[in-house]
Design a protein around this motif. Structure first.
Motif, PDB file in Angstrom:
ATOM      1  N   ARG A 187       0.814  -1.212   0.000  1.00 65.76           N
ATOM      2  CA  ARG A 187       0.000   0.000   0.000  1.00 65.76           C
ATOM      3  C   ARG A 187       0.855   1.274   0.000  1.00 65.76           C
ATOM      4  O   ARG A 187       0.393   2.335   0.370  1.00 65.76           O
ATOM      5  N   ILE A 188       2.108   1.121  -0.426  1.00 68.44           N
ATOM      6  CA  ILE A 188       2.999   2.279  -0.570  1.00 68.44           C
ATOM      7  C   ILE A 188       3.510   2.305  -2.005  1.00 68.44           C
ATOM      8  O   ILE A 188       4.159   1.363  -2.457  1.00 68.44           O
ATOM      9  N   ASP A 189       3.197   3.357  -2.732  1.00 68.54           N
ATOM     10  CA  ASP A 189       3.603   3.497  -4.126  1.00 68.54           C
ATOM     11  C   ASP A 189       4.617   4.624  -4.280  1.00 68.54           C
ATOM     12  O   ASP A 189       4.753   5.493  -3.401  1.00 68.54           O
ATOM     13  N   VAL A 190       5.305   4.621  -5.415  1.00 62.54           N
ATOM     14  CA  VAL A 190       6.239   5.687  -5.789  1.00 62.54           C
ATOM     15  C   VAL A 190       5.875   6.171  -7.179  1.00 62.54           C
ATOM     16  O   VAL A 190       5.625   5.358  -8.084  1.00 62.54           O
ATOM     17  N   VAL A 191       5.827   7.476  -7.355  1.00 55.61           N
ATOM     18  CA  VAL A 191       5.584   8.057  -8.671  1.00 55.61           C
ATOM     19  C   VAL A 191       6.621   9.160  -8.908  1.00 55.61           C
ATOM     20  O   VAL A 191       6.967   9.899  -7.988  1.00 55.61           O
ATOM     21  N   VAL A 192       7.145   9.224 -10.124  1.00 54.78           N
ATOM     22  CA  VAL A 192       8.130  10.244 -10.467  1.00 54.78           C
ATOM     23  C   VAL A 192       7.408  11.531 -10.855  1.00 54.78           C
ATOM     24  O   VAL A 192       6.501  11.528 -11.684  1.00 54.78           O
ATOM     25  N   HIS A 193       7.826  12.624 -10.216  1.00 58.93           N
ATOM     26  CA  HIS A 193       7.199  13.931 -10.425  1.00 58.93           C
ATOM     27  C   HIS A 193       8.326  14.968 -10.498  1.00 58.93           C
ATOM     28  O   HIS A 193       8.780  15.485  -9.472  1.00 58.93           O
ATOM     29  N   PRO A 194       8.841  15.247 -11.691  1.00 60.66           N
ATOM     30  CA  PRO A 194      10.075  16.041 -11.823  1.00 60.66           C
ATOM     31  C   PRO A 194      10.000  17.465 -11.289  1.00 60.66           C
ATOM     32  O   PRO A 194      11.018  18.044 -10.917  1.00 60.66           O
ATOM     33  N   GLN A 195       8.820  18.062 -11.218  1.00 57.25           N
ATOM     34  CA  GLN A 195       8.716  19.445 -10.731  1.00 57.25           C
ATOM     35  C   GLN A 195       8.863  19.544  -9.204  1.00 57.25           C
ATOM     36  O   GLN A 195       9.091  20.635  -8.673  1.00 57.25           O
ATOM     37  N   SER A 196       8.709  18.432  -8.496  1.00 58.69           N
ATOM     38  CA  SER A 196       8.834  18.395  -7.024  1.00 58.69           C
ATOM     39  C   SER A 196       7.906  19.396  -6.344  1.00 58.69           C
ATOM     40  O   SER A 196       8.238  19.975  -5.309  1.00 58.69           O
ATOM     41  N   ILE A 197       6.722  19.594  -6.903  1.00 58.89           N
ATOM     42  CA  ILE A 197       5.716  20.480  -6.306  1.00 58.89           C
ATOM     43  C   ILE A 197       4.780  19.684  -5.397  1.00 58.89           C
ATOM     44  O   ILE A 197       4.464  20.101  -4.279  1.00 58.89           O
ATOM     45  N   VAL A 198       4.331  18.517  -5.870  1.00 64.51           N
ATOM     46  CA  VAL A 198       3.540  17.611  -5.032  1.00 64.51           C
ATOM     47  C   VAL A 198       4.532  16.778  -4.230  1.00 64.51           C
ATOM     48  O   VAL A 198       5.294  15.988  -4.785  1.00 64.51           O
ATOM     49  N   HIS A 199       4.546  16.967  -2.905  1.00 62.59           N
ATOM     50  CA  HIS A 199       5.559  16.319  -2.094  1.00 62.59           C
ATOM     51  C   HIS A 199       5.206  14.882  -1.740  1.00 62.59           C
ATOM     52  O   HIS A 199       6.104  14.095  -1.425  1.00 62.59           O
ATOM     53  N   SER A 200       3.942  14.554  -1.770  1.00 62.70           N
ATOM     54  CA  SER A 200       3.413  13.197  -1.663  1.00 62.70           C
ATOM     55  C   SER A 200       1.897  13.318  -1.590  1.00 62.70           C
ATOM     56  O   SER A 200       1.365  14.432  -1.432  1.00 62.70           O
ATOM     57  N   TYR A 201       1.204  12.185  -1.731  1.00 64.26           N
ATOM     58  CA  TYR A 201      -0.254  12.225  -1.586  1.00 64.26           C
ATOM     59  C   TYR A 201      -0.768  10.897  -1.066  1.00 64.26           C
ATOM     60  O   TYR A 201      -0.037   9.900  -1.037  1.00 64.26           O
ATOM     61  N   VAL A 202      -2.005  10.908  -0.588  1.00 66.14           N
ATOM     62  CA  VAL A 202      -2.658   9.687  -0.110  1.00 66.14           C
ATOM     63  C   VAL A 202      -3.951   9.502  -0.890  1.00 66.14           C
ATOM     64  O   VAL A 202      -4.619  10.463  -1.266  1.00 66.14           O
ATOM     65  N   THR A 203      -4.282   8.248  -1.152  1.00 66.27           N
ATOM     66  CA  THR A 203      -5.570   7.938  -1.770  1.00 66.27           C
ATOM     67  C   THR A 203      -6.503   7.378  -0.698  1.00 66.27           C
ATOM     68  O   THR A 203      -6.055   6.697   0.238  1.00 66.27           O
TER      69      THR A 203
END
Length: 391
Positions: free
Chosen positions: A239-255
């Protein structure tokens, strides 16, 4: 009464920014009762003079000796034992552990064992000994306050969702950690064979120390953060995912269980998560640039390439295996990254050395911290031999 703060790793990126956060706080908010670092004795001494600190520690004995000769206004402790003594004898009610690597585990155990709240930027404490560390915190009632930007984001999101009373933990389905992708995002494995140290240290969005910057380039940093999140938030690995986000604006999120998602956004600046941990439960103005999404214009996301960046997959596998496997992973990685920074092995050798070390060193369950120290030594010896074979 001021919050009595001890900063371990005061000369690094996190430590120096923490001192800036403290200096910007209203008078009487904090009292710095100790500072510690590895070898940069001149910087620590200057920090002690500036902030009126009477006790410092340096992990490297030679550096401690030189500090003792140059600074006669207080006491200088040395070595791993000195770091632990500083924690135990400082009278701190909050310890910021921003040391680099497995060296941070001893002070983490010392702080939590005394029931002292811990602002944790040393992710290796949880990677190496997460199960025992969190059991210790629960036993003494000490709080572990995450400082890593991703874990601070998750912490804030869970606080908002569950509220002070804890809410219903079943509402959160997944934790999603974002990764910048590092300087080599988009490259295939074959394109990474000849990259050099200078290229690997050229991070596109974050200004960090050398070791963590290389970890970001290999995606090992994100793998370590997955293990850290597992322990911090009691969340299964699936239940822990990783997504690449090059702008580093979204620091993490929860669903969430209803299909919604909550995200933590902001410009990449470590002062925000540092201040949130040091001032918690209060949130204070920092003078940072507010986020304007229209100005940012575009946010992009992609899956990590675990074939090109094997370290992420290796960390997941070690985390799932549990026991001493994450300890072996971390020790081998520290040795391999040091060898890469010294020009002894190539970039792709880092993952190769970690994988081979995990194959060579027997792993097993952990019932006491002594087992972790033994596994760490065995892994370092095995990794060093592998470096010699490849150098």
């Amino acid at each position: 009464m001021p919050r009595r703060l001890l900063i371990l790793g005061s000369t690094g990126s996190i430590g120096t920014q923490a001192l800036e956060v403290v200096a910007a706080a209203p008078e009487g908010t904090f009292e710095i009762v100790g500072l510690a670092a590895g070898r940069q004795w001149e910087t620590v001494v200057e920090q002690a003079r500036t902030h009126g600190v009477r006790r410092i520690a340096l992990a490297e004995p030679d550096a401690a000796a030189r500090a003792g000769e140059a600074w006669t206004d207080g006491e200088v402790l040395q070595g791993a034992e000195g770091l632990v003594r500083l924690v135990l004898e400082s009278g701190a009610d909050l310890v910021l552990n921003a040391l680099v690597g497995a060296a941070g585990l001893g002070p983490t155990v010392a702080a939590l064992g005394e029931g002292i709240d811990l602002a944790l930027a040393n992710k290796e404490s949880l990677v190496v000994g997460g199960e025992l560390v969190m059991q210790l915190a629960e036993a003494t009632g000490a709080r572990v306050l995450p400082v890593d930007s991703e874990h601070s984001a998750i912490w804030q999101l869970l606080e908002g969702e569950r509220g002070a009373g804890g809410g219903n933990p079943g509402t959160v389905e997944k934790l999603v950690l974002t990764a910048s992708g590092g300087p080599f995002r988009g490259r295939r494995r074959a394109e990474l064979a000849d990259v050099g140290v200078e290229q690997a240290l050229d991070h596109p969005t974050w200004a960090m120390g050398g070791k963590i910057t290389i970890d970001s380039a290999t995606l090992m940093n994100k793998g370590l953060e997955v293990i850290e999140a597992h322990h911090l938030f009691g969340t299964p690995y699936e239940r822990i995912d990783v997504v690449v986000h090059p702008q580093s604006i979204v620091h993490s999120y929860v669903t969430l269980c209803d299909g919604a998602a909550l995200a933590h956004l902001g410009h990449p600046d470590m002062k925000a998560p540092i201040a949130f941990a040091l001032h918690h439960p209060d949130r204070v103005p920092l003078g940072l640039r507010p986020l304007d999404l229209a100005e940012v214009g575009q946010l992009t996301f992609e899956r990590p390439d675990e074939e090109a960046f094997r370290c992420l997959a290796l960390a997941r596998e070690a985390g799932r295996a549990g026991g001493t496997a994450p300890c072996v992973l971390n020790a081998a990685n520290e040795v391999a990254v040091h060898a890469f920074l010294g020009g002894r092995v190539g970039f792709l050798d880092i993952a190769g050395i970690v994988e081979a070390t995990l194959d060579r060193v027997e792993t097993g369950p952990v019932h006491a911290f002594d087992a972790l120290y033994a596994a760490d030594r065995a892994a370092r010896d095995a990794a060093a031999a592998l470096v010699d074979e490849r150098a």
